[in-house]
Design an enzyme around this catalytic site. Structure first.
Site, PDB file in Angstrom:
ATOM      1  N   GLY A 148       0.836  -1.193   0.000  1.00  0.00           N
ATOM      2  CA  GLY A 148       0.000   0.000   0.000  1.00  0.00           C
ATOM      3  C   GLY A 148       0.871   1.243   0.000  1.00  0.00           C
ATOM      4  N   LEU A 149       0.238   2.391  -0.080  1.00  0.00           N
ATOM      5  CA  LEU A 149       0.958   3.653  -0.117  1.00  0.00           C
ATOM      6  C   LEU A 149       1.704   3.919   1.181  1.00  0.00           C
ATOM      7  CD1 LEU A 149      -1.805   5.907  -1.728  1.00  0.00           C
ATOM      8  CD2 LEU A 149       0.302   5.141  -2.842  1.00  0.00           C
ATOM      9  N   GLY A 201      -0.469   2.473   6.647  1.00  0.00           N
ATOM     10  CA  GLY A 201      -0.559   1.710   7.892  1.00  0.00           C
ATOM     11  C   GLY A 201      -0.009   0.307   7.799  1.00  0.00           C
ATOM     12  N   SER A 205       5.979  -1.687  -2.328  1.00  0.00           N
ATOM     13  CA  SER A 205       5.996  -2.604  -3.485  1.00  0.00           C
ATOM     14  C   SER A 205       4.985  -2.152  -4.533  1.00  0.00           C
ATOM     15  CB  SER A 205       5.735  -4.053  -3.053  1.00  0.00           C
ATOM     16  OG  SER A 205       4.624  -4.169  -2.188  1.00  0.00           O
TER      17      SER A 205
END
Length: 205
Positions: free
Chosen positions: A34-35, A39, A108
């Site tokens: 995720g960005l 989290g 990723s």
């Protein structure tokens, strides 16, 4: 860099199944993607705590931590990002072979790189967990101040700003961290692992 030649794979007597039997549980890669600021690290740490409390052998590979050692010679160009994930994939495969539940927290950003890791292990040993949080929410959180630096031009090739993020198309699990507290997100991951047979369900008292 020249590739090694004249090498032969050396078989061992103790296999993955033997290690799993000794550990008393399965092993897999829990791949949190995720960005930045979504989290991933926070969730992976909390999930590991829950798994550890159940007696499951675990290890976390975190993006920033890995770049302090194994991948400290890599930058953030597309080529370096690909090599970063390739190395982590190979290390993750070793942990799975050791019978350990390995949790990885990496942006990723490229699907092809994540798919490359998936191909390294057996079919059910790669669990792609998309930590889905809108860019606006991630940028508002900005726990490391990276988005601000990227907007100011101090950081180049920053995912979500001037570098792409390719969201998973068919992840095993999607966790929306902007819509639920951490405890619920952890519960979502744990329930998935229970339902899919990666870990045993705990009896309801």
């Amino acid at each position: 860099m020249a590739k090694a030649t004249n090498i032969t794979w050396h078989e061992t007597q103790i296999k993955k199944e033997d290690r799993r039997r000794l550990n008393g549980h399965s092993s897999a890669v829990l791949w949190f993607t995720g960005l930045s600021g979504a989290g991933k690290s926070t969730l992976s740490v909390a999930v590991e705590q829950e798994l550890h409390g159940r007696g499951i052998r675990t290890y976390i590979l975190d993006g920033d931590n890995i770049r302090h050692g194994l991948n400290k010679n890599l930058g953030f160009s597309p080529e370096d990002r690909k090599e970063n994930i390739r190395r982590i994939g190979e290390v993750s495969k070793l942990f799975v072979d050791a019978g350990v539940m390995v949790l990885t927290a990496f942006i990723s950003p490229y699907r092809a790189d994540r798919d490359m890791v998936r191909e390294l292990v057996e079919g059910n040993e790669f669990v792609e967990i998309y930590v889905n949080c809108p860019l606006e929410a991630c940028e508002q959180r900005d726990p490391k101040g990276l988005y601000k630096k990227a907007r100011n031009g101090e950081i180049q090739n920053f995912t979500g700003i001037d570098a792409p993020y390719e969201a998973p198309e068919h992840p095993e699990l999607v966790v929306e961290t902007d819509k639920q507290p951490l405890e619920q997100a952890v519960g979502q991951v744990i329930r998935f692992l229970e339902e899919k047979g990666y870990i045993e369900k705990q009896p309801v008292l």
